[in-house]
Design an enzyme around this catalytic site. Sequence first.
Site, PDB file in Angstrom:
ATOM      1  N   ASP A   1       0.841  -1.202   0.000  1.00 28.79           N
ATOM      2  CA  ASP A   1       0.000   0.000   0.000  1.00 28.79           C
ATOM      3  C   ASP A   1       0.878   1.256   0.000  1.00 28.79           C
ATOM      4  OD1 ASP A   1       0.862  -0.064   2.623  1.00 28.79           O
ATOM      5  OD2 ASP A   1      -1.123   0.250   3.505  1.00 28.79           O
TER       6      ASP A   1
ATOM      7  N   LYS B   1      -1.330  -9.265   2.780  1.00 28.23           N
ATOM      8  CA  LYS B   1      -0.549  -8.817   3.943  1.00 28.23           C
ATOM      9  C   LYS B   1      -1.390  -7.846   4.745  1.00 28.23           C
ATOM     10  CE  LYS B   1       3.032  -5.746   3.675  1.00 28.23           C
ATOM     11  NZ  LYS B   1       2.504  -4.652   4.505  1.00 28.23           N
TER      12      LYS B   1
ATOM     13  N   GLU C   1      -1.291  -5.397   8.655  1.00 27.86           N
ATOM     14  CA  GLU C   1      -0.402  -4.847   9.687  1.00 27.86           C
ATOM     15  C   GLU C   1      -0.919  -5.122  11.092  1.00 27.86           C
ATOM     16  OE1 GLU C   1       0.176  -0.666   8.954  1.00 27.86           O
ATOM     17  OE2 GLU C   1       0.979  -1.013   6.933  1.00 27.86           O
TER      18      GLU C   1
ATOM     19  N   GLU D   1       9.408  -4.120  10.212  1.00 25.71           N
ATOM     20  CA  GLU D   1       9.815  -2.823   9.660  1.00 25.71           C
ATOM     21  C   GLU D   1      10.351  -1.916  10.769  1.00 25.71           C
ATOM     22  OE1 GLU D   1       6.995  -0.939   7.033  1.00 25.71           O
ATOM     23  OE2 GLU D   1       8.141   0.939   6.984  1.00 25.71           O
TER      24      GLU D   1
HETATM   25  O1  KIV Z   1       3.457  -1.238   1.608  1.00 23.05           O
HETATM   26  C1  KIV Z   1       4.627  -1.652   1.469  1.00 23.05           C
HETATM   27  O2  KIV Z   1       5.288  -1.469   0.441  1.00 23.05           O
HETATM   28  C2  KIV Z   1       5.188  -2.404   2.586  1.00 23.05           C
HETATM   29  C3  KIV Z   1       6.654  -2.670   2.569  1.00 23.05           C
HETATM   30  C4  KIV Z   1       7.383  -1.436   2.973  1.00 23.05           C
HETATM   31  C5  KIV Z   1       7.001  -3.839   3.416  1.00 23.05           C
HETATM   32  O3  KIV Z   1       4.488  -2.740   3.490  1.00 23.05           O
END
Ligand code: KIV
Length: 264
Positions: free
Chosen positions: A44, A113, A115, A182
């Site tokens: 994102d 993915k 968070e 991160e």
């Molecule tokens: O959104 C993204 O590109 C990410 C990476 C920085 C791991 O979450």
Amino acid sequence: MPVTIMDVRAFKQRGERFAMLTAYDAPSARLLDEAGIPIILVGDTLGMVVLGHPTTLPVTMDDMVHHTAAVARGAKNALVVGDMPFMSYQASAEDAVRNAGRLLKEGGAGAVKLEGAGRNVEVVARLTEAGIPVMGHLGLTPQSVKQLSGHRVQGKTEEAAAQLRSGAKELEAAGAFAVVLEAVPSAVAQEVTSGLAIPTIGIGAGPHCDAQVLVWHDFLGITEGRLPRFVKSYASLGDEIRAAAGAFAREVADGTYPAPEHTY
Ligand code: KIV
């Protein structure tokens, strides 16, 4: 052969370090795929590096589906992971299942993915039960930028480090197949990594993670301004694009382009 989440787990079992890169369109995905990059993340970060927003918060599900589908069309073998944008999973597990389902059905992703741990651990379990592979993301979680008061290194106190370790274990137990770490101190990332059977993928998390990820525009030297210390640019495409555009403009102005060989 297309990369599966079983392959990703096997990388860690064999002690094989691997690279993940972000991409947001089909030709970029094709190039990464041809280079043998096993995982392409449609992050994102799209909101910041492609769409010009100051944070990732404005990114919508439609944005993510659109770009994930483009990447999936370009990648033959890489595992394409579509990022769940802000507010696509935070309100309820039902929202999460429907939205993650869109990334697989309409976007052609092989995994999603999201968070954070805490309340999201249950969301990871629900997605996994629904047959949707999930990559976790801990440490600096940019969708919480307001709560964190900026993009800062996380896990610096013993309490915060302990939370990271337990969050990662909970995500693993809920079925996550990998976890992005991160902006966390290297020693903390090392502890998290050695405590998990699934791989950690670091960005600003030091050398002890099982894998590393960089964002397309940082990696290729396109990002303007001061870069975070963890970024290494492997090309200077920003300079090359400016030089190429300047050369094109000059040749158009002086009539060198188009030459007879470019003319019907
Ligand atoms: O959104 C993204 O590109 C990410 C990476 C920085 C791991 O979450």
